[in-house]
Scaffold this active site. Structure first.
Site, PDB file in Angstrom:
ATOM      1  CB  CYS A   1      -0.622  -8.142  -5.370  1.00  0.00           C
ATOM      2  SG  CYS A   1       0.739  -8.243  -4.589  1.00  0.00           S
ATOM      3  CB  ALA A   2      -2.652 -11.726  -3.717  1.00  0.00           C
TER       4      ALA A   2
END
Length: 456
Positions: free
Chosen positions: A26-27
């Protein structure tokens, strides 16, 4: 930082390529599904250059690198464990692998999260518009009868009026059904022939005689639970029909029969039952909120971060959306926000007091991240690692939650906490006061509790 070298060491410390079932990111984190987590050397992973923490949650082993860094590490890590670029861009298989490692309750919570997270931007946009309209009305910036105000009011309510269509599409994708049939079911439940209850309080729907059964012609605009249950049944019907209908007529008969059968179930059985269930949940929460008052905020604000550890918090989006639809406000999200920013306050205390250079390097960006609503680096990278800062954060969350409920702060949406929540808070001043109480309370409590400092 040598990203390729870190990726190579990770493979070894995770138990080898064969132990990594699936991988994505993810980020801020690598998200890995591991065959046997007993083979993982977690302490050694946390000592790697760039690693800000590692933890196991929601069927995945997650390693925090931070924004930007995680992409570079994964670019080298993916090929080493056999994850191609195409597989990484198709997260469904990874999600399925993660779900298989969860217990049934966590799997249910993750399913609800997968349904509602894609819808959050629409609800956030509507909530911000509602906040803007509220300010326009309160400070008389614009005449409520003007074209600008009327059009903005239309824009702000649209997402909630067609919420069943949005949920129908998203739920059908999660349940493995045709997404457009899911949207059609949502459209049936919000059809103009049904009385739109959105914004109406005293209107009485007509009753349709259906072979001796009285069907209340009341729409499901703004509801959540009825369409969720209906699309789940629709998915079962569609899959069942595909097993028995010949391929040559599948394209014609399966959608036709699916819509007819599900439509009848929706208006005759599932819809009314789902509405009753949704109303029951809202009534129960209102009773707790109205009776316990600040004590409810004290308890919920203190326990929320512990609930996050279990992954069950993913199911709260559905409840919050139901509150927005039923009462026009979300009083749970501001409480969760207090717990989140309190994690940042506790991590900030660690930053100022610790003498460990790596901890100090992790703590400051982790606290900023928590103030922006992303708490994993703070919780798993710092506070839970030292334990007592996590308790300090719970104390701050309790104090902030109690004040938020005392001031009756509500939000116009879901999904945003921390500083971004100012955009959807109905009372930004009292939300800001609660924010300061939670952060300060967690900061002071963490310093008073102290923690055992690492020697290395």
């Amino acid at each position: 930082m040598n990203h390729r070298e870190v990726a190579k060491q990770l493979v070894s410390l995770l138990g080898g390529k064969e132990n990594v079932v699936s991988a994505t990111h993810c980020a801020t984190r690598l998200r890995l599904v591991i065959s046997d987590e007993g083979q993982i050397n977690k302490e050694a992973i946390e000592e790697l250059d760039g690693v800000k923490g590692a933890f196991s949650s929601s069927g995945q082993f997650q390693i925090i690198f931070g924004t930007g860094t995680v992409n570079k590490v994964f670019a080298d890590f993916g090929p080493l464990v056999g994850v191609s670029e195409e597989e990484e861009k198709a997260p469904a298989s990874h999600s399925d692998a993660a779900k298989r490692k969860m217990n049934p309750f966590a799997r249910f919570a993750r399913t609800l999260s997968n349904i509602f997270v894609p819808i959050i931007p629409a609800i956030v946009a509507a909530g911000m518009l509602m906040g803007l309209l509220g300010m326009m009305n309160t400070y008389n910036w614009v005449d409520p009868e003007s074209g600008l105000f009327v059009m903005l009011d239309m824009f702000s309510s649209a997402a909630f009026i067609i919420l069943p269509i949005l949920i129908g599409y998203s739920a059908a994708r999660e349940f493995g059904a045709n997404t457009y049939l899911g949207a059609v079911i949502g459209g049936i439940m919000t059809h103009p022939a049904l009385l739109n209850p959105w914004g109406l309080s005293n209107a009485e729907p007509s009753t349709l005689d259906f072979f001796g059964f009285g069907v209340e012609m009341l729409g499901y605009q703004g509801t959540v639970i009825p369409v969720l249950l209906t699309v789940y049944v629709m998915a079962k019907i569609e899959k069942g029909l595909r097993k028995v209908i010949p391929n040559v007529v599948d394209l014609l008969l399966t959608p036709f029969l699916t819509v007819i059968l599900t439509g009848f179930f929706a208006l005759l059985v599932i819809g009314p039952l789902g509405r009753a269930l949704g109303n029951g949940i809202t009534t129960a929460l209102d009773a707790i909120y109205g009776t316990a008052g600040p004590i409810a905020g004290l308890i919920f604000g203190g326990l929320y971060s512990t609930i996050v550890l279990t992954g069950v918090h993913h199911s709260f989006h559905a409840i919050e959306a139901e509150l927005l639809a039923q009462i026009g406000g979300n009083y749970l999200l501001p409480i969760w926000a207090m717990a989140n920013v309190a994690q940042g306050g506790a991590t900030l205390a660690v930053f100022f007091k610790t003498k460990n250079k790596k901890t100090k390097g992790i703590a400051l960006p982790a606290s900023v991240s928590a103030f922006l609503g992303i708490t994993e680096p703070a919780i798993f990278g710092v506070n839970l690692k030292y334990r007592r800062p996590f308790i300090g954060a719970a104390i701050g969350g309790s104090l902030g939650g109690a004040y938020i409920v005392f001031a009756q702060v509500m939000a116009n949406g879901i999904g945003l906490t921390g500083i971004p929540m100012f955009a959807i808070a109905k009372d930004p001043i009292n939300y800001g006061i609660g924010f300061l109480i939670a952060v300060t309370g967690a900061f002071v409590a963490t310093l008073l509790l102290g923690w055992k400092e690492e020697t290395k």
